[in-house]
Design a protein around this motif. Structure first.
Motif, PDB file in Angstrom:
ATOM      1  N   MET A   1    -130.449 -60.472 -58.777  1.00 29.98           N
ATOM      2  CA  MET A   1    -129.648 -61.209 -57.954  1.00 29.98           C
ATOM      3  C   MET A   1    -130.368 -62.765 -57.881  1.00 29.98           C
ATOM      4  O   MET A   1    -131.770 -62.677 -57.803  1.00 29.98           O
ATOM      5  CB  MET A   1    -129.774 -60.624 -56.638  1.00 29.98           C
ATOM      6  N   ASN A   2    -129.600 -63.822 -57.988  1.00 31.05           N
ATOM      7  CA  ASN A   2    -130.084 -64.937 -57.798  1.00 31.05           C
ATOM      8  C   ASN A   2    -130.335 -65.416 -56.253  1.00 31.05           C
ATOM      9  O   ASN A   2    -129.859 -64.701 -55.308  1.00 31.05           O
ATOM     10  CB  ASN A   2    -129.648 -66.082 -58.369  1.00 31.05           C
ATOM     11  N   ARG A   3    -130.775 -66.586 -55.935  1.00 28.77           N
ATOM     12  CA  ARG A   3    -131.351 -66.902 -54.822  1.00 28.77           C
ATOM     13  C   ARG A   3    -130.048 -67.067 -53.751  1.00 28.77           C
ATOM     14  O   ARG A   3    -130.078 -66.928 -52.574  1.00 28.77           O
ATOM     15  CB  ARG A   3    -132.066 -68.241 -54.805  1.00 28.77           C
ATOM     16  N   HIS A   4    -128.830 -67.426 -54.389  1.00 26.75           N
ATOM     17  CA  HIS A   4    -127.764 -67.764 -53.656  1.00 26.75           C
ATOM     18  C   HIS A   4    -126.746 -66.618 -53.405  1.00 26.75           C
ATOM     19  O   HIS A   4    -125.871 -66.803 -52.930  1.00 26.75           O
ATOM     20  CB  HIS A   4    -127.074 -69.122 -54.304  1.00 26.75           C
ATOM     21  N   ALA A   5    -126.990 -65.403 -54.087  1.00 25.56           N
ATOM     22  CA  ALA A   5    -126.101 -64.230 -54.101  1.00 25.56           C
ATOM     23  C   ALA A   5    -125.965 -63.632 -52.635  1.00 25.56           C
ATOM     24  O   ALA A   5    -124.885 -63.208 -52.405  1.00 25.56           O
ATOM     25  CB  ALA A   5    -126.594 -63.239 -55.245  1.00 25.56           C
ATOM     26  N   ILE A   6    -127.161 -63.577 -51.777  1.00 27.36           N
ATOM     27  CA  ILE A   6    -127.173 -62.818 -50.661  1.00 27.36           C
ATOM     28  C   ILE A   6    -127.567 -64.268 -49.604  1.00 27.36           C
ATOM     29  O   ILE A   6    -128.549 -64.477 -49.628  1.00 27.36           O
ATOM     30  CB  ILE A   6    -128.382 -61.744 -50.649  1.00 27.36           C
ATOM     31  N   ASP A   7    -126.620 -63.998 -48.610  1.00 27.19           N
ATOM     32  CA  ASP A   7    -127.012 -64.893 -47.475  1.00 27.19           C
ATOM     33  C   ASP A   7    -128.135 -64.321 -46.425  1.00 27.19           C
ATOM     34  O   ASP A   7    -129.227 -64.831 -46.221  1.00 27.19           O
ATOM     35  CB  ASP A   7    -125.792 -65.595 -46.934  1.00 27.19           C
ATOM     36  N   ILE A   8    -127.642 -63.016 -46.098  1.00 26.80           N
ATOM     37  CA  ILE A   8    -128.863 -62.404 -45.099  1.00 26.80           C
ATOM     38  C   ILE A   8    -128.805 -61.045 -45.704  1.00 26.80           C
ATOM     39  O   ILE A   8    -127.727 -60.005 -45.887  1.00 26.80           O
ATOM     40  CB  ILE A   8    -128.209 -62.352 -43.816  1.00 26.80           C
ATOM     41  N   SER A   9    -130.109 -60.586 -45.591  1.00 26.18           N
ATOM     42  CA  SER A   9    -130.385 -58.994 -45.928  1.00 26.18           C
ATOM     43  C   SER A   9    -130.897 -58.510 -44.590  1.00 26.18           C
ATOM     44  O   SER A   9    -131.531 -58.863 -43.921  1.00 26.18           O
ATOM     45  CB  SER A   9    -131.406 -58.924 -46.816  1.00 26.18           C
ATOM     46  N   ILE A  10    -130.211 -57.197 -44.176  1.00 27.49           N
ATOM     47  CA  ILE A  10    -130.687 -56.600 -43.096  1.00 27.49           C
ATOM     48  C   ILE A  10    -131.223 -55.329 -43.500  1.00 27.49           C
ATOM     49  O   ILE A  10    -130.599 -54.514 -44.292  1.00 27.49           O
ATOM     50  CB  ILE A  10    -129.302 -56.362 -42.325  1.00 27.49           C
ATOM     51  N   LEU A  11    -132.418 -55.116 -43.052  1.00 24.25           N
ATOM     52  CA  LEU A  11    -133.196 -54.060 -43.345  1.00 24.25           C
ATOM     53  C   LEU A  11    -133.181 -52.916 -42.427  1.00 24.25           C
ATOM     54  O   LEU A  11    -133.317 -53.023 -41.211  1.00 24.25           O
ATOM     55  CB  LEU A  11    -134.564 -54.262 -43.598  1.00 24.25           C
ATOM     56  N   GLY A  12    -132.687 -51.746 -42.619  1.00 21.89           N
ATOM     57  CA  GLY A  12    -132.157 -50.762 -41.596  1.00 21.89           C
ATOM     58  C   GLY A  12    -130.890 -50.646 -41.329  1.00 21.89           C
ATOM     59  O   GLY A  12    -130.441 -51.390 -40.762  1.00 21.89           O
ATOM     60  N   GLY A  13    -130.258 -49.602 -41.725  1.00 24.80           N
ATOM     61  CA  GLY A  13    -128.723 -49.298 -41.079  1.00 24.80           C
ATOM     62  C   GLY A  13    -128.747 -48.216 -40.133  1.00 24.80           C
ATOM     63  O   GLY A  13    -127.826 -47.652 -40.039  1.00 24.80           O
ATOM     64  N   GLY A  14    -129.542 -48.550 -39.196  1.00 22.24           N
ATOM     65  CA  GLY A  14    -129.285 -47.841 -37.887  1.00 22.24           C
ATOM     66  C   GLY A  14    -128.865 -48.491 -36.711  1.00 22.24           C
ATOM     67  O   GLY A  14    -127.721 -49.365 -37.226  1.00 22.24           O
ATOM     68  N   LEU A  15    -128.604 -48.317 -35.574  1.00 26.53           N
ATOM     69  CA  LEU A  15    -127.900 -48.958 -34.653  1.00 26.53           C
ATOM     70  C   LEU A  15    -128.120 -50.376 -34.691  1.00 26.53           C
ATOM     71  O   LEU A  15    -127.013 -51.217 -34.635  1.00 26.53           O
ATOM     72  CB  LEU A  15    -128.363 -48.496 -33.114  1.00 26.53           C
ATOM     73  N   ALA A  16    -129.110 -50.884 -34.299  1.00 30.09           N
ATOM     74  CA  ALA A  16    -129.396 -52.432 -34.654  1.00 30.09           C
ATOM     75  C   ALA A  16    -129.011 -53.054 -35.842  1.00 30.09           C
ATOM     76  O   ALA A  16    -128.180 -54.008 -35.587  1.00 30.09           O
ATOM     77  CB  ALA A  16    -131.115 -52.590 -34.309  1.00 30.09           C
ATOM     78  N   GLY A  17    -129.315 -52.696 -36.932  1.00 28.63           N
ATOM     79  CA  GLY A  17    -128.962 -53.290 -38.113  1.00 28.63           C
ATOM     80  C   GLY A  17    -127.468 -53.153 -38.450  1.00 28.63           C
ATOM     81  O   GLY A  17    -126.903 -54.219 -38.844  1.00 28.63           O
ATOM     82  N   GLY A  18    -126.893 -52.039 -38.166  1.00 28.08           N
ATOM     83  CA  GLY A  18    -125.503 -51.778 -38.189  1.00 28.08           C
ATOM     84  C   GLY A  18    -124.524 -52.545 -37.413  1.00 28.08           C
ATOM     85  O   GLY A  18    -123.637 -53.245 -37.860  1.00 28.08           O
ATOM     86  N   LEU A  19    -125.180 -52.979 -36.320  1.00 26.42           N
ATOM     87  CA  LEU A  19    -124.481 -53.862 -35.349  1.00 26.42           C
ATOM     88  C   LEU A  19    -124.348 -55.139 -35.680  1.00 26.42           C
ATOM     89  O   LEU A  19    -123.401 -55.702 -35.840  1.00 26.42           O
ATOM     90  CB  LEU A  19    -124.824 -53.434 -33.781  1.00 26.42           C
ATOM     91  N   ILE A  20    -125.471 -55.523 -36.115  1.00 25.47           N
ATOM     92  CA  ILE A  20    -125.480 -56.885 -36.750  1.00 25.47           C
ATOM     93  C   ILE A  20    -124.805 -56.916 -37.913  1.00 25.47           C
ATOM     94  O   ILE A  20    -123.828 -58.184 -38.058  1.00 25.47           O
ATOM     95  CB  ILE A  20    -127.236 -57.076 -37.032  1.00 25.47           C
ATOM     96  N   ALA A  21    -124.774 -56.344 -38.802  1.00 31.22           N
ATOM     97  CA  ALA A  21    -123.810 -56.241 -40.168  1.00 31.22           C
ATOM     98  C   ALA A  21    -122.430 -56.223 -39.616  1.00 31.22           C
ATOM     99  O   ALA A  21    -121.408 -57.005 -40.223  1.00 31.22           O
ATOM    100  CB  ALA A  21    -124.093 -55.109 -40.811  1.00 31.22           C
ATOM    101  N   LEU A  22    -121.849 -55.530 -38.765  1.00 29.53           N
ATOM    102  CA  LEU A  22    -120.479 -55.338 -38.167  1.00 29.53           C
ATOM    103  C   LEU A  22    -120.299 -56.818 -37.670  1.00 29.53           C
ATOM    104  O   LEU A  22    -119.168 -57.465 -37.855  1.00 29.53           O
ATOM    105  CB  LEU A  22    -120.226 -54.326 -37.472  1.00 29.53           C
TER     106      LEU A  22
END
Length: 399
Positions: A1-22
Motif C-alpha cells: 500500500m502506498n502512502r496515500h492509499a489509507i487516510d486513517i488506520s484504526i487498530l482494534g475492532g472492539g467497541l472504541a475502534g468500531g464506533l470510530i470506524a462507523l
C-alpha cells in the motif's frame, strides 16, 4: 500500500475502534479507512449495555443501529433494598457491531485475524511483516496495561442461558447483590434477551485480576438453580477483567508506552483511560469521542495525537470525584462489605443515578452522595482519601 492509499488506520475492532470506524464512515465518506482486528470478527464475544440517558440526543444516530435489545427500565437488589427504576436500558453485542461494520465499510477497509507488531502516528507494521503507510493512526486495542495508575478490578464471566421454560423477567437486573460476597463486592447481572434466553453474569469488584472461571461457572449455575431456571444449554460465554481506577499520574501514563515517540500516537478507549473510573463503563465515552473525531478538519497522525491526548487529559480531570469514590470503595470498605456502598447509592434520586453513570455528576450530586453517615468506617474513609487505608492493586502489573 502506498502512502496515500489509507487516510486513517484504526487498530482494534472492539467497541472504541468500531464506533470510530462507523462514525467516520458515516460523516466522512471521503476518507479511506482501514480497521485492523486481531480476532476473527469485530466486537468479539461481548455485551455492552447502557442507559438511554447516557447518550446525548444528537449522538444517538451512532449507537441506535447497534442495539440488540432494549428495555423500559431495570431493577437492583441488595440485602436491605430492592428498587425498580424507569430509565430505559439498552444492550449492544459484538455480533451487532460486527454486522454494522461489514454493512457500512467496504471489504478492503476491514482486516481481521491480523496481529500488529508496531505502530507510529503514520504507519502500522503487521506481525507478518507488511508495512502500511497512512495519514494517521488511532490505537484502540484495549488497556493492556495502565502504568502509573492504581486501583482494583472489575472482573466477570457471563453466559447466555437457554432455558426450558420462561424465566419470568421483563427487565434486566443490573445488580443482584443478595448473593454470597466473595473476592470483594460480588453481584449477578441478568439480561432477559427473550422469554427463554437470559444472559447471566457473575461480577466482582476485586483487589486482584485473577479469574477463577470454573468457580464462576458454578456460581452462575447455582444462581439459575436458586431461581428455579432449568438450563437446556449455554449458547454463549464471555469473560473480562476491567480496570477500576483510584489514582494515578496521567502524564506519566500517557508517555510511558514509548517516551521517544513524538508526536504521540493517538489513542482511544481503555488504551487512553477513557473509561468511567469507578464502573469501568466506556460506551457513552466512546460514542462522544467518535463523534468528536468526525468534526476535525485535520486528521493527520500528529493532529489525532494532540486531540486524543487533550480529550483524555480532560476526561482524567473530570474524573477526580469518581476516583475518590474508588479509593473509598477499595481502600476503606472491607471487601465483604463493599456492597453496602452501592446499596446506599441506589437509595438516591434516579436523575442523580443517571448522571453518575453518564459521568456527568454535578457538584450538588457529589454532596448528596457523600452526605450523611458513610457506609464504611469513618477512619478508614478518611485514611483512604489521603493515600492510607488498604493497599490498592497496582493496575500496571497486568500485561
Amino acid at each position: 500500500m502506498n502512502r496515500h492509499a489509507i487516510d486513517i488506520s484504526i487498530l482494534g475492532g472492539g467497541l472504541a475502534g468500531g464506533l470510530i470506524a462507523l462514525a467516520l464512515a458515516a460523516r466522512r465518506p471521503d476518507l479511506n479507512l482501514l480497521l485492523i482486528e486481531r480476532g476473527e470478527r469485530f466486537g468479539g464475544n461481548h455485551v455492552w449495555s447502557f442507559f438511554a440517558s447516557d447518550i446525548a440526543p444528537a449522538q444517538t444516530w451512532l449507537v441506535e443501529p447497534l442495539i440488540a435489545a432494549r428495555w423500559d427500565g431495570y431493577c437492583v437488589h441488595f440485602p436491605r433494598r430492592s428498587r425498580d427504576l424507569s430509565t430505559p436500558y439498552h444492550s449492544v453485542t459484538g455480533e451487532t457491531l460486527d454486522a454494522a461494520l461489514r454493512a457500512r465499510l467496504p471489504g478492503e477497509a476491514l482486516l481481521t485475524g491480523t496481529a500488529i507488531a508496531a505502530a507510529t502516528p503514520t504507519s502500522v507494521t503487521l506481525a507478518d511483516g507488511r508495512h502500511i503507510a497512512c495519514g494517521g493512526v488511532i490505537d484502540a486495542r484495549g488497556a493492556g496495561t495502565l502504568p502509573h495508575m492504581a486501583g482494583g478490578w472489575q472482573k466477570f464471566a457471563g453466559q447466555l442461558l437457554r432455558l426450558a421454560a420462561p424465566h419470568g423477567l421483563t427487565r434486566p437486573i443490573v445488580m443482584d447483590a443478595r448473593v454470597e460476597q466473595v473476592d470483594g463486592y460480588r453481584f449477578v447481572y441478568c439480561l432477559p434477551f427473550s422469554d427463554r434466553d437470559i444472559f447471566v453474569e457473575d461480577t466482582y469488584y476485586a483487589d486482584g485480576p485473577e479469574l477463577d472461571l470454573p468457580a464462576m461457572r458454578q456460581r452462575i449455575a447455582a444462581y439459575a438453580q436458586a431461581r428455579q431456571w432449568r438450563v437446556e444449554a449455554v449458547t454463549y460465554e464471555e469473560t473480562g477483567v476491567l480496570p477500576v481506577i483510584a489514582t494515578g499520574d496521567f502524564e506519566a501514563f500517557w508517555h510511558a508506552s514509548d517516551p521517544a515517540l513524538a508526536p504521540a500516537l493517538a489513542r482511544a478507549g481503555a488504551r487512553a483511560a477513557l473509561v468511567h473510573p469507578l464502573t469501568s463503563y466506556s460506551l457513552p465515552i466512546a460514542v462522544r469521542f467518535a463523534d468528536r473525531l468526525c468534526t476535525l478538519d485535520n486528521l493527520s497522525g500528529e493532529a489525532l495525537g494532540r486531540v486524543s491526548y487533550a480529550w483524555a487529559r480532560e476526561h482524567w480531570r473530570q474524573g477526580r470525584f469518581y476516583r475518590m469514590l474508588t479509593r473509598m470503595l477499595f481502600g476503606a470498605a472491607v471487601p465483604s462489605q463493599r456492597f453496602r456502598v452501592l446499596e446506599r447509592f441506589y437509595g438516591l434520586p434516579a436523575p442523580l443515578i443517571e448522571r453518575f453513570y453518564a459521568g456527568r455528576s454535578t457538584a450538588a450530586d457529589a454532596l448528596r452522595i457523600l452526605a450523611g453517615k458513610p457506609p464504611v468506617p469513618i477512619g478508614a474513609a478518611l485514611a483512604s482519601l489521603v493515600g492510607g487505608g488498604r493497599p490498592l492493586a497496582p493496575l500496571g502489573e497486568r500485561a
